[in-house]
Structures are given as structure tokens and as C-alpha cells.
Design an enzyme around this catalytic site. Sequence first.
Site, PDB file in Angstrom:
ATOM      1  N   GLY A  48      -5.815  -6.727   4.822  1.00 53.06           N
ATOM      2  CA  GLY A  48      -5.254  -8.082   4.933  1.00 53.06           C
ATOM      3  C   GLY A  48      -6.101  -9.092   4.177  1.00 53.06           C
ATOM      4  N   GLU A  82      -5.399  -6.549  -3.805  1.00 48.83           N
ATOM      5  CA  GLU A  82      -6.378  -6.871  -2.757  1.00 48.83           C
ATOM      6  C   GLU A  82      -5.745  -6.897  -1.364  1.00 48.83           C
ATOM      7  OE1 GLU A  82      -9.994  -7.551  -3.232  1.00 48.83           O
ATOM      8  OE2 GLU A  82      -9.530  -6.871  -1.218  1.00 48.83           O
ATOM      9  N   LYS A  98      -3.828   3.295   3.178  1.00 50.96           N
ATOM     10  CA  LYS A  98      -4.957   2.410   2.850  1.00 50.96           C
ATOM     11  C   LYS A  98      -6.222   3.196   2.548  1.00 50.96           C
ATOM     12  CE  LYS A  98      -3.183  -1.483   5.534  1.00 50.96           C
ATOM     13  NZ  LYS A  98      -3.139  -2.051   6.892  1.00 50.96           N
ATOM     14  N   ILE A 145      -9.326  -9.451   4.171  1.00 53.77           N
ATOM     15  CA  ILE A 145     -10.718  -9.049   3.883  1.00 53.77           C
ATOM     16  C   ILE A 145     -10.851  -8.669   2.413  1.00 53.77           C
ATOM     17  CG2 ILE A 145     -12.573  -7.432   4.449  1.00 53.77           C
ATOM     18  CD1 ILE A 145     -11.145  -6.815   7.053  1.00 53.77           C
ATOM     19  N   LYS A 191       0.833  -1.233   0.000  1.00 51.39           N
ATOM     20  CA  LYS A 191       0.000   0.000   0.000  1.00 51.39           C
ATOM     21  C   LYS A 191       0.849   1.257   0.000  1.00 51.39           C
ATOM     22  CE  LYS A 191       0.518  -1.844   4.157  1.00 51.39           C
ATOM     23  NZ  LYS A 191       0.239  -3.119   4.781  1.00 51.39           N
ATOM     24  N   GLU A 217       4.450  -3.358  10.247  1.00 50.29           N
ATOM     25  CA  GLU A 217       5.319  -3.063   9.107  1.00 50.29           C
ATOM     26  C   GLU A 217       6.777  -3.208   9.544  1.00 50.29           C
ATOM     27  OE1 GLU A 217       4.106  -2.346   5.908  1.00 50.29           O
ATOM     28  OE2 GLU A 217       2.382  -3.069   7.002  1.00 50.29           O
ATOM     29  N   VAL A 264      -5.052  -3.604   1.367  1.00 49.45           N
ATOM     30  CA  VAL A 264      -5.966  -3.013   2.353  1.00 49.45           C
ATOM     31  C   VAL A 264      -6.780  -4.127   3.015  1.00 49.45           C
ATOM     32  CG1 VAL A 264      -7.835  -1.369   2.761  1.00 49.45           C
ATOM     33  CG2 VAL A 264      -6.197  -0.952   0.903  1.00 49.45           C
TER      34      VAL A 264
END
Length: 452
Positions: free
Chosen positions: A141, A136, A212, A143, A112, A197, A139
Site C-alpha cells: 500500500g 510501488e 506480492k 509503504i 499485483k 480485493e 506491494v
Amino acid sequence: MGEAIQDKPTVGFKIGLLGLGTVGTGTAQILLNPVQRHPLVAELELYRVGVRSLDKPRAVDLPADRFTTDLESIVTDPAVDIVVEVIGGLEPARSLMLTAIAHGKHVVTANKAAIARFGDEIFTAATEAGVYVLLEAAVGGGIPVIEPLKQSLCANRIHTVMGIVNGTTNYILTRMQTEGGDFADILADAQQLGYAEADPTADVDGLDAADKIAILASLAFGGRIKLPEVHCEGIRQVSAADIAYADKLGFVIKLLAVAKRTPQIAPDDPEHLQVRVHPTLIPKIHPLASVNDVNNAILIEGDPVGQVMFFGPGAGAGPTASAVVSDILNIAAILTVGRGSQTSLEGKALLDPLLACSHQHYCAIAPMDELITRFYARFSTNDTPGVIGKLGTCFGDHNVSLESVVQTDIHGESAEIVVVTHNVREGNFHQALAEIRAMPSVNRVASVLRVL
Ligand SMILES: NC(=O)C1=CN([C@@H]2O[C@H](COP(=O)(O)OP(=O)(O)OC[C@H]3O[C@@H](n4cnc5c(N)ncnc54)[C@H](O)[C@@H]3O)[C@@H](O)[C@H]2O)C=CC1
Ligand SMILES: N[C@@H](CC=O)C(=O)O
């Protein structure tokens, strides 16, 4: 009726994986173990893996000749179909993605930070080259939220995207709330669990959440977002005292990311967005209040769908790898049915417009001073008669109306006063605060947080 489908020859897609850390290892583990997953997973070959060191022991079982420290050789290898970038950071991630694109490779990334800063350059290059860049995992993880925004919800006029989009800070705040633990110890646990991170300041200071929400806003509102225009506050200033006061007042504190259209007063008013990240008091009855630990949730409000909420694990190897591999499969599926080779009259590769990104303009972001919101503020004052009255008068002078005022914790000559405002204009609230700071009876403005 179409023609009967003949037995399909095995296609096989070669994956070049850049990075074998938390997410890279989770991704490799799925690719190497296709049993009981979608049959297309079995057609993905983990062909090359780019690492920093060839000597490090690995949690995945692969022949030694698949590994290389020369990542450039992967993104330029004619045999590689899809490059998966999970090294993180800005460089060389950006250059490697651009080189992969220039060599006609599709890219899947969880990065991101790079997309929020270089999305313009990367997506322009991808459109030109006729390849997909899917993100995907960037943002939420595990989901699914990027694809629903691009596809399932694309008939809607989106008003609001709001949620908890950083797993590390949600994990820290949840544990501070439930067990009152020490911030540094809990952060170390989040790092150990693979949530944080490489540089956890990106999590703690809200920068990861800002990246994000900028990405989500650009998808929801169809324009790019200039990252420096995203208002961003982290959780360092959230104290145990604030968590306890919030609890008494019926709230929990979460790091909230919000992207919202500002109301247009007249139909021809220019459209502005609010895009912001800050710790927020959320009423305990709100659906986001019960999103705990590493979980994330994103609430999307659109017309005509109303409210939909996406919930699940926002970080960690397995959940993030699930999102990475879903992107790889999306590309593989398109290539399998030959849609990746269709061209326009000018000979340019045609991309599925619901999967590709091609925003051209930048969204206008409203200044924070114009935000209408509720505030929570905690003041350390002298315990002298009339202090509460002075605060109330000052707020009133600036059009800030108070919903509740509580005086607590009187220690000798000093006291703590906690106020919650009604909805007020942020600029007015800060003007009042500047005057309050200068009052002799006010020792300190101990904290200021927004309230949902
Ligand atoms: N960990 C998580 O839960 C999530 C991570 N992400 C994103 O996924 C990406 C990867 O994150 P993690 O796997 O957690 O990081 P990580 O630090 O565990 O793994 C990165 C790996 O890449 C390697 N690497 C870095 N630069 C390299 C280079 N120049 N050449 C060779 N290898 C290099 C590192 O040695 C490390 O093994 C980041 O962009 C992160 O923001 C996204 C969602 C969730
Ligand atoms: N550090 C991030 C990882 C996932 O994006 C987080 O904690 O959410």
C-alpha cells in the site's frame, strides 16, 4: 560548474487514469489538490478518466467530458503521457497496459495480480518500447518498498525478504486476537474500509500475499518467480482456539510472506529460494508481532546493510494513492530533465536501469519438504494414558524434536494436546503427522501452523 538553469517552461504531463474505485479516487484527489505537495504534482493533469458507468456519482470534481467508458481510447490517445491502471483484475488490465506500452506510454499500476502473472510479458514489452512500468502501490500500500529494493538497497546481497503484506488479513487477525469477533463480520468491515480485493478470497486465501511476495522476491533476487511455485496458505483455518493457545505460549498469529535464499552447503550447490505464504506463530518480542490492523511491514535482510524494516498502512485509498502518485512523479521527473528521450546507438530509448525491470531468467524454488522450520500442532485425542508418549515417540522416529507439549481442555473422554517443535525438516514433520492421523487414540489433527 554546469550552466545556470534558465527559468523552466511549464512542462505538464497528461495522466490517463483507468478506474475510479478506491485507489483511483484517492489518486484523483491528490492530483486535483496539489497544494503543499511537491511542485511537480501541479504539473500533472488528470486528462482522461476511464470508468464503467458515466452516471455514477463521484467523490471527485471533474468536468463530465474527462470521463469515458472507452478505456481503449485513453491508452491509445496520443496526448496521454502516463497511464495509471487501477481497475484491478487480470483482463482487460493486462491488455490495456500492453496497448498503452505499444503506444509509447509509461504505465503506473497497483495491480499485483496482473504483474505477478504477466510481469514477464509486460516488462519485456516496456523495455522494447523504452517506457517505464512502475508498481510501488502493488506491494505494501503506502509503504515505500519497491523503490528502496530497486534503488536504496541495490548495493546489497539480499538474503531474506519477509513480512506482513496483506492489510485485510492483518486487520482480521488483529481483531480476532483483540476482540474475538466473527470472521465474516470483520471481513465485511475490511471491505467497507476499502482494504479488501474485489474478490476478497484473494486476501483470505493468501493469494494476494503470494502475488506480492513473488514481486518482492523477483526484485530482491534478480529473477522472475513462477507464481504456481509459491507455496500459499490463507487464514481460513486459523481458529479462535489457535489464537488463544498461541497467546498463552507467547506468540501472535500473522499471515507471513517469506522469500529467502536457502543456505548453500557447498559453494557450487545450485541456488534455490524459498518463497511462501502461510499463517505463522510469531514470538511476541519479534518486530513483526506488533504490526497490527491494516498495517504491513516488510523486513529485509541484506549484506552488508543487516536488517531494515519498512512499516506503514498496507491498504486503503489514501496510502495506496500516495504510492501511485510517487510513481507518476518519478516518471514525470525523468521526463522533465529530458532523460526519457535519450537513445542508444541502435536508436532504442534508454531507461534508468535502477527503475526499469529487465529480468530474464526464472529463480529455482526449493520444495517445501526441504524447509527447516518450527511447527505448532493441535491434536484432539482420547484422554487415555500414554497418548502423549505415543505422539512423542512417533515424532522422535521421524527426527522431529519437541520444544513443548501441553495437554489442555479435557472434556469428558477427550483432550487437546498442543505441541511446538524445534526446527525440523518439513518433510519429516509431515511423515510423522501422517502416522499420527492413523492412531486410534487421535481423533483429529485440529491444526498445523509454522512457527517463526
Ligand atoms: N484497495 C487497496 O487498498 C489497494 C488496492 N490495490 C490494487 O489497486 C487496484 C484497484 O483496487 P481498488 O481501487 O481497491 O478496486 P476497486 O474495485 O475499488 O476499483 C476498481 C474500479 O475500476 C473499475 N473498473 C473495473 N474494470 C473496469 C473496466 N473494464 N472499465 C472501467 N472501469 C472498470 C470498477 O468499476 C471500480 O470502480 C487493484 O489492482 C488492487 O489490487 C493495491 C494496493 C491497495
Ligand atoms: N487487498 C489488499 C490491498 C492492498 O494491496 C490488502 O488487503 O492488502
